[in-house]
Design an enzyme around this catalytic site. Sequence first.
Site, PDB file in Angstrom:
ATOM      1  N   LYS A 171       0.834  -1.209   0.000  1.00 49.86           N
ATOM      2  CA  LYS A 171       0.000   0.000   0.000  1.00 49.86           C
ATOM      3  C   LYS A 171       0.866   1.255   0.000  1.00 49.86           C
ATOM      4  CE  LYS A 171      -4.013  -2.005   2.352  1.00 49.86           C
ATOM      5  NZ  LYS A 171      -4.830  -1.986   3.594  1.00 49.86           N
ATOM      6  N   GLY A 226      -0.909   1.162   6.528  1.00 47.85           N
ATOM      7  CA  GLY A 226      -1.062   0.096   7.507  1.00 47.85           C
ATOM      8  C   GLY A 226      -2.082  -0.915   7.032  1.00 47.85           C
ATOM      9  N   ASP A 227      -1.993  -2.096   7.600  1.00 47.98           N
ATOM     10  CA  ASP A 227      -2.998  -3.113   7.350  1.00 47.98           C
ATOM     11  C   ASP A 227      -3.167  -3.932   8.618  1.00 47.98           C
ATOM     12  OD1 ASP A 227      -4.675  -4.286   5.053  1.00 47.98           O
ATOM     13  OD2 ASP A 227      -3.878  -6.028   6.120  1.00 47.98           O
ATOM     14  N   THR A 228      -4.398  -4.293   8.906  1.00 51.30           N
ATOM     15  CA  THR A 228      -4.714  -5.058  10.114  1.00 51.30           C
ATOM     16  C   THR A 228      -5.554  -6.265   9.733  1.00 51.30           C
ATOM     17  OG1 THR A 228      -4.679  -3.040  11.445  1.00 51.30           O
ATOM     18  CG2 THR A 228      -5.835  -4.933  12.384  1.00 51.30           C
TER      19      THR A 228
END
EC number: 3.6.1.9
Length: 190
Positions: free
Chosen positions: A53, A68-70
Amino acid sequence: MPALVLASTSPRRRELLARIGVMPARIAAPEIDETPLKGELPRDYVVRLARGKALAVARAPDEVVLAGDTTVSVGRRILEKPADEPDLRRMLGLLSGRRHHVWSGVCVVGTDGKARVRAVDTIVAFKALSAAEIDAYVASGEGMGKAGGYAIQGRAEAFVRFLSGSHSNVVGLPLFETRALLSSVGIPLG
């Protein structure tokens, strides 16, 4: 002083950044394939997506990109955002009465073009959920569009009987690690 580009349209990530006195100069929506790779571990998945991203967003020479990624995982099984209400119901059933992990990957691309990435793991344990509790939560609509099918900052907080690690990570952006990454690339913090 570099300008910050947030590679996310998540209102939760903007709210979390505001808590540490950071306001992005620009918001960008990265376009990447978020499908987990076969056999990919949750930690590797969020690191890959955060980096992807951040690198997918066009950056001017004086800009820093934050992405960010969760995700939520039960064992090695990655629980993405629920596709529909039956999927949400299935996820809540998996989480009911057990521990799970909330993984976030955070990536900052500095003015030098170098990607700096951190992975954060928080352990969360849900109480055993009754069918009525699952029905009510599904009907609320709150879990749609959320990794693992729940929002800890909302009604689902009442399901949590144990949390070990970063609460902000479970909301969607681990602030301790994010603050350190932003500071390392010259973004002023409030």
